[in-house]
Design a protein around this motif. Structure first.
Motif, PDB file in Angstrom:
ATOM      1  N   THR A  58       0.852  -1.195   0.000  1.00  0.00           N
ATOM      2  CA  THR A  58       0.000   0.000   0.000  1.00  0.00           C
ATOM      3  C   THR A  58       0.879   1.232   0.000  1.00  0.00           C
ATOM      4  O   THR A  58       1.709   1.416   0.891  1.00  0.00           O
ATOM      5  N   LYS A  59       0.723   2.062  -0.989  1.00  0.00           N
ATOM      6  CA  LYS A  59       1.568   3.232  -1.131  1.00  0.00           C
ATOM      7  C   LYS A  59       1.380   4.189   0.035  1.00  0.00           C
ATOM      8  O   LYS A  59       0.271   4.426   0.494  1.00  0.00           O
ATOM      9  N   ALA A  60       2.501   4.742   0.490  1.00  0.00           N
ATOM     10  CA  ALA A  60       2.443   5.796   1.493  1.00  0.00           C
ATOM     11  C   ALA A  60       1.990   7.086   0.817  1.00  0.00           C
ATOM     12  O   ALA A  60       2.193   7.280  -0.377  1.00  0.00           O
ATOM     13  N   PRO A  61       1.388   7.977   1.584  1.00  0.00           N
ATOM     14  CA  PRO A  61       0.909   9.241   1.001  1.00  0.00           C
ATOM     15  C   PRO A  61       2.060  10.232   0.800  1.00  0.00           C
ATOM     16  O   PRO A  61       2.166  11.228   1.517  1.00  0.00           O
ATOM     17  N   TRP A  62       2.919   9.941  -0.164  1.00  0.00           N
ATOM     18  CA  TRP A  62       4.070  10.819  -0.382  1.00  0.00           C
ATOM     19  C   TRP A  62       3.601  12.168  -0.893  1.00  0.00           C
ATOM     20  O   TRP A  62       2.788  12.256  -1.817  1.00  0.00           O
ATOM     21  N   GLY A 101       8.840   4.286 -12.821  1.00  0.00           N
ATOM     22  CA  GLY A 101       7.413   4.555 -12.876  1.00  0.00           C
ATOM     23  C   GLY A 101       6.810   4.373 -14.263  1.00  0.00           C
ATOM     24  O   GLY A 101       7.440   4.638 -15.278  1.00  0.00           O
ATOM     25  N   GLY A 102       5.581   3.891 -14.306  1.00  0.00           N
ATOM     26  CA  GLY A 102       4.832   3.815 -15.550  1.00  0.00           C
ATOM     27  C   GLY A 102       4.920   2.466 -16.241  1.00  0.00           C
ATOM     28  O   GLY A 102       5.484   1.495 -15.733  1.00  0.00           O
ATOM     29  N   THR A 103       4.360   2.429 -17.452  1.00  0.00           N
ATOM     30  CA  THR A 103       4.288   1.177 -18.215  1.00  0.00           C
ATOM     31  C   THR A 103       5.048   1.251 -19.532  1.00  0.00           C
ATOM     32  O   THR A 103       4.883   0.398 -20.401  1.00  0.00           O
ATOM     33  N   GLY A 104       5.904   2.261 -19.664  1.00  0.00           N
ATOM     34  CA  GLY A 104       6.681   2.387 -20.880  1.00  0.00           C
ATOM     35  C   GLY A 104       7.802   1.365 -20.946  1.00  0.00           C
ATOM     36  O   GLY A 104       8.165   0.708 -19.960  1.00  0.00           O
ATOM     37  N   LYS A 105       8.361   1.251 -22.148  1.00  0.00           N
ATOM     38  CA  LYS A 105       9.427   0.269 -22.377  1.00  0.00           C
ATOM     39  C   LYS A 105      10.597   0.466 -21.418  1.00  0.00           C
ATOM     40  O   LYS A 105      11.095  -0.511 -20.820  1.00  0.00           O
ATOM     41  N   ASN A 106      11.038   1.711 -21.249  1.00  0.00           N
ATOM     42  CA  ASN A 106      12.220   1.953 -20.413  1.00  0.00           C
ATOM     43  C   ASN A 106      11.964   1.575 -18.963  1.00  0.00           C
ATOM     44  O   ASN A 106      12.812   0.959 -18.294  1.00  0.00           O
ATOM     45  N   VAL A 144      15.286   0.726   6.940  1.00  0.00           N
ATOM     46  CA  VAL A 144      14.640   1.214   5.719  1.00  0.00           C
ATOM     47  C   VAL A 144      13.389   0.394   5.423  1.00  0.00           C
ATOM     48  O   VAL A 144      12.322   0.937   5.120  1.00  0.00           O
ATOM     49  N   TYR A 145      13.530  -0.928   5.516  1.00  0.00           N
ATOM     50  CA  TYR A 145      12.367  -1.789   5.285  1.00  0.00           C
ATOM     51  C   TYR A 145      11.242  -1.476   6.272  1.00  0.00           C
ATOM     52  O   TYR A 145      10.068  -1.406   5.900  1.00  0.00           O
ATOM     53  N   GLU A 146      11.598  -1.313   7.540  1.00  0.00           N
ATOM     54  CA  GLU A 146      10.593  -1.053   8.575  1.00  0.00           C
ATOM     55  C   GLU A 146       9.812   0.227   8.291  1.00  0.00           C
ATOM     56  O   GLU A 146       8.621   0.328   8.617  1.00  0.00           O
ATOM     57  N   ALA A 147      10.479   1.210   7.691  1.00  0.00           N
ATOM     58  CA  ALA A 147       9.834   2.493   7.427  1.00  0.00           C
ATOM     59  C   ALA A 147       9.121   2.535   6.081  1.00  0.00           C
ATOM     60  O   ALA A 147       8.573   3.571   5.700  1.00  0.00           O
ATOM     61  N   GLY A 148       9.138   1.411   5.356  1.00  0.00           N
ATOM     62  CA  GLY A 148       8.413   1.355   4.100  1.00  0.00           C
ATOM     63  C   GLY A 148       9.228   1.698   2.875  1.00  0.00           C
ATOM     64  O   GLY A 148       8.668   1.883   1.792  1.00  0.00           O
ATOM     65  N   GLY A 149      10.559   1.762   3.017  1.00  0.00           N
ATOM     66  CA  GLY A 149      11.420   2.024   1.870  1.00  0.00           C
ATOM     67  C   GLY A 149      12.051   0.754   1.345  1.00  0.00           C
ATOM     68  O   GLY A 149      11.885  -0.335   1.908  1.00  0.00           O
ATOM     69  N   PHE A 150      12.777   0.897   0.242  1.00  0.00           N
ATOM     70  CA  PHE A 150      13.500  -0.227  -0.341  1.00  0.00           C
ATOM     71  C   PHE A 150      14.979   0.148  -0.430  1.00  0.00           C
ATOM     72  O   PHE A 150      15.340   1.087  -1.136  1.00  0.00           O
ATOM     73  N   ASP A 178       6.598   0.237  -6.842  1.00  0.00           N
ATOM     74  CA  ASP A 178       5.312   0.879  -7.052  1.00  0.00           C
ATOM     75  C   ASP A 178       5.062   2.026  -6.076  1.00  0.00           C
ATOM     76  O   ASP A 178       3.994   2.129  -5.475  1.00  0.00           O
ATOM     77  N   GLY A 179       6.042   2.850  -5.860  1.00  0.00           N
ATOM     78  CA  GLY A 179       5.801   4.061  -5.079  1.00  0.00           C
ATOM     79  C   GLY A 179       6.540   4.169  -3.772  1.00  0.00           C
ATOM     80  O   GLY A 179       6.470   5.210  -3.113  1.00  0.00           O
ATOM     81  N   ARG A 180       7.263   3.133  -3.355  1.00  0.00           N
ATOM     82  CA  ARG A 180       8.026   3.279  -2.118  1.00  0.00           C
ATOM     83  C   ARG A 180       9.382   3.927  -2.440  1.00  0.00           C
ATOM     84  O   ARG A 180       9.929   3.738  -3.520  1.00  0.00           O
TER      85      ARG A 180
END
Length: 580
Positions: free
Chosen positions: A4-8, A19-24, A75-81, A43-45
């Motif tokens: 679930t994405k955080a409200p950045w 981000g996105g669905t483009g080739k790159n 980092v993981y605990e706070a929702g980052g990667f 997906d947003g973290r």
């Protein structure tokens, strides 16, 4: 289960890649997923880079892999990667000709790795002294959210029931061997106990000084500077730092928000209070140049001059970093500086609050280690900046490590034209020298060595040591280890290899040192100096090709921080072209 994405509150920098669905974007994500990452990883973290100077060739940093794992947990605990990556590790203990030669190279490595990779914030894992300023310099040039985590100092050195300081004991014991006070066998026996755990020097050398500077600048969590490397609380701090950097990304808290003029003034004053290394002058000047804050040698003298040295640590004092941490560490010192009225209390820090908020309740558990100002080692500590016809652009001296009776001195120059000349002649019984003389070493500055090695604290001649003399005035364009001590004038600018007046000193010239008056004078007429300059030819060959040529052609002098002229100023985090 989907993430679930955080409200950045803002778009993430890493989404320019992922981000996105483009080739790159698909290409970038798919390549990263060959490491077994779940579909929603990007997906947003926030992506947090862990910039690691781990290296088995940098023994002070050889434990940083474990520290990195602790940061990742946070980092993981706070929702980052978290993504760990290496950069060049310049360790002072093994790298030749000197780690300072490669500080700027490491800074360039860190800068480009941070700017050109898909990360939203970065944690800098540092230890041995040049790794701290190099990574901070590189990160400042990019200016994305940044947090420093130091590896911490070693446990106290031990030998025959006594505490000994790494580095400082080397200088002490080697002089005792030359004077006949210590046998070579005892010196060898002491070797194994000097560095008996993971971590950097446990004296107030350059590594501990720069860890303290990072904390005093507000670039670390409180308490970072002094926790021993093998103390479990070092791991706790690393994990908490991993959590904090995610919030710093959320708040867009960048180095430019923290590294303000006020922060640098705080750091200079804290350096005076801890009796910090003269190397800090070079590194802090270079860091200020990267972030775009005007800072000069005069600022070091102005803001550090009236700060008492209250930390009783070797090489200026008695204790080591274990005792310093147990006494309350740097927060207790910063609080004491604040209570003297010498702190910008509202200077923003990585915690998101002002410096005073971080330290206002910091206890001092041992007033023998962190002294009251009435019992300071030196009432007026800091770094003394000297000027005169021998150092038109300045030179530095550390009063807390000097002998009081030599702070005003006039003596005959005994000149060594190079470090090789010094080694060849210093213990020659025929050398015309006594304790009243001034030892002068040339061609060891940024361009001359090259790299400005830590050779300024020249060991005294054996025949002087045997008289019971332990200090003499020494002058050079070199640096000295932060673990060293003595009445040593360093960083003379311009350096000899750049045609500075130091190159013109001859045996027998009289030199006057007046530290209270901030004066360094060569008692030779202007006309005579002009004649010598006209006849002077540099003995230093110019390097041809490679990094050495780049270094010599672009390095600035000591009064400007010995950075490359083309690296000054913050260039930001602009994202380059995508070649895919």
């Amino acid at each position: 289960m989907a993430f679930t994405k955080a409200p950045w509150p803002r778009s993430l920098r890493s989404q320019e890649w992922f981000g996105g669905t483009g080739k790159n974007a698909i290409m970038h994500r798919s390549w990263m997923k060959n490491q077994g990452l779940p579909p929603d990883t990007f997906d947003g973290r926030p992506i947090i880079g862990i910039c690691n100077t781990w290296s088995e060739l940098t023994p002070c940093n050889a434990h940083l892999r474990d520290i990195a794992e602790r940061v990742k947990r946070g980092v993981y605990e706070a929702g980052g990667f978290p993504v760990e990556f290496p950069v060049f590790s310049c360790g002072e203990s093994t790298l030749r000709p000197t780690a300072m030669m490669f500080r700027n190279l490491a800074a360039m490595d860190a800068e480009e790795a941070i700017r050109n990779n898909p990360i939203d914030g970065v944690v800098l894992l540092v230890g041995c002294d040049k790794t701290t300023p190099s990574l901070m310099m590189g990160a400042a040039s990019v200016n994305i959210p940044t947090l420093v985590v130091s590896g911490g100092p070693m446990l106290n050195g031990k030998w025959r029931g006594k505490s000994v300081g790494s580095g400082t004991a080397i200088w002490q014991f080697s002089e005792m061997v030359k004077s006949g006070e210590m046998t070579l066998e005892d010196f060898m026996d002491a070797e194994q106990g000097m560095a008996r755990s993971a971590g950097s020097c446990m004296t107030m050398g350059t590594a501990s000084t720069m860890a303290s500077m990072a904390e005093a600048l507000g670039m670390t969590l409180p308490g970072n500077a002094a926790i021993p490397a093998v103390d479990a609380r070092r791991q706790v701090l690393a994990q908490l730092s991993g959590r904090r950097i995610v919030d710093m990304v959320k708040d867009d808290l960048k180095p430019s928000d923290i590294l303000t003029r006020e922060a640098f003034e705080n750091a200079i004053r804290v350096n005076g209070a801890i009796g910090g290394s003269t190397n800090a002058v070079l590194h802090i000047l270079a860091l200020a140049g990267r972030i775009g804050v005007p800072l000069t040698l005069e600022d070091w003298d102005q803001f550090g001059r009236d700060v008492p040295t209250i930390v009783n640590l070797q090489p200026s004092g008695e204790f080591l970093m274990e005792e310093f941490y147990d006494a309350g560490g740097l927060p207790a010192v910063i609080r004491a500086v604040g209570e003297m009225g010498l702190l910008h209390r509202d200077a923003l820090t990585a915690t998101g609050t002002g410096m005073w908020e971080n330290v206002k309740n910091a206890p001092n558990y041992n007033s023998d280690v962190i002294l009251p100002k009435e019992k300071a080692l030196t009432a007026s500590g800091g770094i003394a900046v000297l000027r005169g016809n021998l150092a038109p652009k300045g030179a530095v001296l550390k009063p807390s490590a000097a002998s009081p009776h030599l702070l005003q001195h006039r003596g005959r120059a005994v000149v060594f034209e190079s470090i090789e000349d010094y080694h060849a002649r210093v213990n020659d019984p025929a050398l015309d020298i006594d304790e009243s003389c001034v030892m002068v070493l040339k061609y060891c500055g940024p361009k001359g060595y090259p790299g400005m090695a830590e050779v300024g604290n020249m060991g005294l001649p054996a025949k002087v040591l045997k008289k019971g003399i332990t200090d003499m005035v020494r002058i050079s364009d070199a640096r000295m280890s932060g673990t060293a001590y003595g009445t040593v004038v360093l960083h003379v600018a311009p350096e000899a290899a750049d045609g500075g007046p130091l190159a013109l000193v001859q045996n027998g010239d009289m030199i006057e040192l007046d530290v209270p008056g901030r004066r360094l004078h060569l008692d030779v007429s202007d006309a005579e100096l002009a004649q010598r300059k006209a006849a002077w030819v540099s003995p230093i060959p110019k390097p041809e090709g490679g990094y050495a040529q780049l270094y010599v052609e672009h390095v600035t002098q000591a009064d400007e921080g010995v950075d490359f002229d083309f690296l000054r100023g913050c260039r930001g985090s602009g994202i380059g072209r995508d070649s895919h």
